[in-house]
Design a protein around this motif. Structure first.
Motif, mmCIF file in Angstrom:
data_model
loop_
_atom_site.group_PDB
_atom_site.id
_atom_site.type_symbol
_atom_site.label_atom_id
_atom_site.label_comp_id
_atom_site.label_asym_id
_atom_site.label_seq_id
_atom_site.Cartn_x
_atom_site.Cartn_y
_atom_site.Cartn_z
ATOM 1 N N LEU A 169 0.815 -1.219 0.000
ATOM 2 C CA LEU A 169 0.000 0.000 0.000
ATOM 3 C C LEU A 169 0.844 1.264 0.000
ATOM 4 C CD1 LEU A 169 -2.864 -0.861 2.510
ATOM 5 C CD2 LEU A 169 -3.152 -0.166 0.139
ATOM 6 N N THR A 170 1.936 1.235 0.746
ATOM 7 C CA THR A 170 2.697 2.462 0.964
ATOM 8 C C THR A 170 3.954 2.593 0.109
ATOM 9 O OG1 THR A 170 3.807 1.366 2.832
ATOM 10 C CG2 THR A 170 1.881 2.702 3.335
ATOM 11 N N ARG A 177 -6.149 1.843 -4.755
ATOM 12 C CA ARG A 177 -7.542 1.955 -5.187
ATOM 13 C C ARG A 177 -8.248 0.597 -5.277
ATOM 14 N NH1 ARG A 177 -8.949 7.056 -7.045
ATOM 15 N NH2 ARG A 177 -11.075 6.237 -6.917
ATOM 16 N N PRO A 178 -7.621 -0.438 -5.869
ATOM 17 C CA PRO A 178 -8.291 -1.745 -5.905
ATOM 18 C C PRO A 178 -8.577 -2.295 -4.508
ATOM 19 C CG PRO A 178 -6.510 -1.683 -7.500
ATOM 20 C CD PRO A 178 -6.363 -0.461 -6.652
ATOM 21 N N LEU A 211 -2.991 15.000 8.229
ATOM 22 C CA LEU A 211 -2.476 13.969 7.331
ATOM 23 C C LEU A 211 -3.127 14.040 5.949
ATOM 24 C CD1 LEU A 211 -0.508 11.571 7.292
ATOM 25 C CD2 LEU A 211 -2.433 10.089 7.885
ATOM 26 N N ARG A 212 -4.433 14.244 5.918
ATOM 27 C CA ARG A 212 -5.141 14.291 4.634
ATOM 28 C C ARG A 212 -4.599 15.419 3.754
ATOM 29 N NH1 ARG A 212 -9.868 11.997 3.142
ATOM 30 N NH2 ARG A 212 -10.245 11.354 5.294
ATOM 31 N N PHE A 213 -4.335 16.581 4.364
ATOM 32 C CA PHE A 213 -3.804 17.722 3.620
ATOM 33 C C PHE A 213 -2.376 17.449 3.162
ATOM 34 C CE2 PHE A 213 -1.237 21.604 3.710
ATOM 35 C CZ PHE A 213 -1.888 22.372 2.756
ATOM 36 N N PHE A 250 -4.895 7.448 1.192
ATOM 37 C CA PHE A 250 -4.624 6.662 2.395
ATOM 38 C C PHE A 250 -5.567 6.975 3.555
ATOM 39 C CE2 PHE A 250 -2.115 5.535 6.222
ATOM 40 C CZ PHE A 250 -1.958 4.185 5.965
ATOM 41 N N PRO A 251 -5.861 8.245 3.851
ATOM 42 C CA PRO A 251 -6.813 8.530 4.938
ATOM 43 C C PRO A 251 -8.184 7.897 4.703
ATOM 44 C CG PRO A 251 -5.568 10.508 4.408
ATOM 45 C CD PRO A 251 -5.249 9.506 3.337
ATOM 46 N N ASP A 252 -8.644 7.886 3.440
ATOM 47 C CA ASP A 252 -9.929 7.251 3.139
ATOM 48 C C ASP A 252 -9.838 5.737 3.330
ATOM 49 O OD1 ASP A 252 -11.232 9.641 2.460
ATOM 50 O OD2 ASP A 252 -10.403 9.575 0.430
ATOM 51 N N PHE A 253 -8.691 5.172 2.971
ATOM 52 C CA PHE A 253 -8.490 3.737 3.174
ATOM 53 C C PHE A 253 -8.537 3.399 4.662
ATOM 54 C CE2 PHE A 253 -5.564 0.218 4.091
ATOM 55 C CZ PHE A 253 -6.175 -0.802 3.366
ATOM 56 N N VAL A 254 -7.916 4.231 5.483
ATOM 57 C CA VAL A 254 -7.926 4.015 6.941
ATOM 58 C C VAL A 254 -9.354 4.064 7.476
ATOM 59 C CG1 VAL A 254 -7.219 4.961 9.171
ATOM 60 C CG2 VAL A 254 -5.575 4.844 7.288
#
Length: 261
Positions: free
Chosen positions: A48-49, A57-58, A138-140, A151-155
């Motif tokens: 992921l990172t 995305r997948p 983090l999102r910004f 990544f924030p949305d994934f979390v």
């Protein structure tokens, strides 16, 4: 979290499903599997990172469909998992450790191995991850970085997955760890499930897989905590760098516009 992402090898069958929670030695476990199975291992945190920006995305698509509401949706998740894991000998770490039931059905011949550790020490170890992913800015910071901006949305999707499986909020507690063990015993056939502490080295893992202990090869020891700290610092620095370049570019354009107006 491992040192580097893996590259799939077409035709490689998936033989092991790593069911251990993050911070239970999954990076060392993944490297050990790579050696034993002679094939690439998909370690969720590392891929992921550190892999291509298109990787996240997948996985977000898969986790967003959890929990499946019927047999058709469960089959769809299984097919998506197969697409993502094609060419890997094993899969470990999040978000796959919360998709074990779907993985067991998708790979009926794969062994499920859960890496373990003391529950209280696991809780303390997880705090570093929680602190890193819950920083308000983090999102910004990550927005200019392809892939990592998601990544924030994934979390957030992971939090929903954990709440469904364990009714686990934050901060995590030892009960969450034990609920994960119960979840595995509920969805994995007994003859396909093994528990291994990576502190035991090659012996317990090779016994679980029916493999001989590699000669003259030390069991890999990867420090997840240090790797995560390094990654967090690097991502913040990269994000700030890209923002500064962006602001500088905008400044130049505005000054040029004022000058030539």
């Amino acid at each position: 979290m491992g040192n580097q992402p893996s590259v799939p090898q077409p035709g490689t069958p998936l033989q092991v499903i790593g069911a251990g929670l993050s911070r239970t030695g999954t990076a060392s476990f993944s490297e050990a599997l790579r050696i034993l199975l002679h094939g690439p291992v998909y370690h969720g945190g590392t891929q992921l990172t550190l892999a291509a920006s298109s990787e996240i995305r997948p996985l977000m698509d898969i986790v967003s469909r959890f929990p499946p509401q019927n047999a058709s949706e469960k089959k769809l998740i299984g097919n998506l998992l197969k697409q993502r894991l094609d060419g890997y000998a094993a899969v470990t770490d999040a978000p796959f450790n919360g998709l074990i039931e779907e993985l067991v059905e998708a790979y009926p011949n794969a062994m499920v191995i859960c890496t373990t550790r003391d529950a209280e020490s696991w809780v303390k170890s997880m705090k570093s991850i929680q602190n890193a992913v819950t920083m308000g800015f983090l999102r910004f910071i990550l927005f200019p970085i392809p892939g990592m901006r998601h990544f924030p949305d994934f979390v957030d999707l992971m939090r929903k997955q954990w709440w469904y499986l364990y009714e686990a909020g934050e901060p995590l507690v030892a009960e969450t760890y034990y609920k994960h063990i119960d979840y595995l015993k509920r969805v994995v056939p007994e003859d396909r499930l093994a528990f291994v502490d990576v502190k035991g080295g090659w012996g317990p893992l090779c016994k679980a897989l029916g493999k001989e202990v590699p000669r003259d090869v030390e069991f890999p020891r990867i420090n997840d905590s240090q790797a995560i700290d390094r990654l967090a610092k690097r991502m913040v620095q990269e994000g700030l760098k890209r923002w500064s370049i962006g602001f500088a570019t905008v400044g130049v354009v505005l000054m040029s516009y004022v000058f030539w107006k």
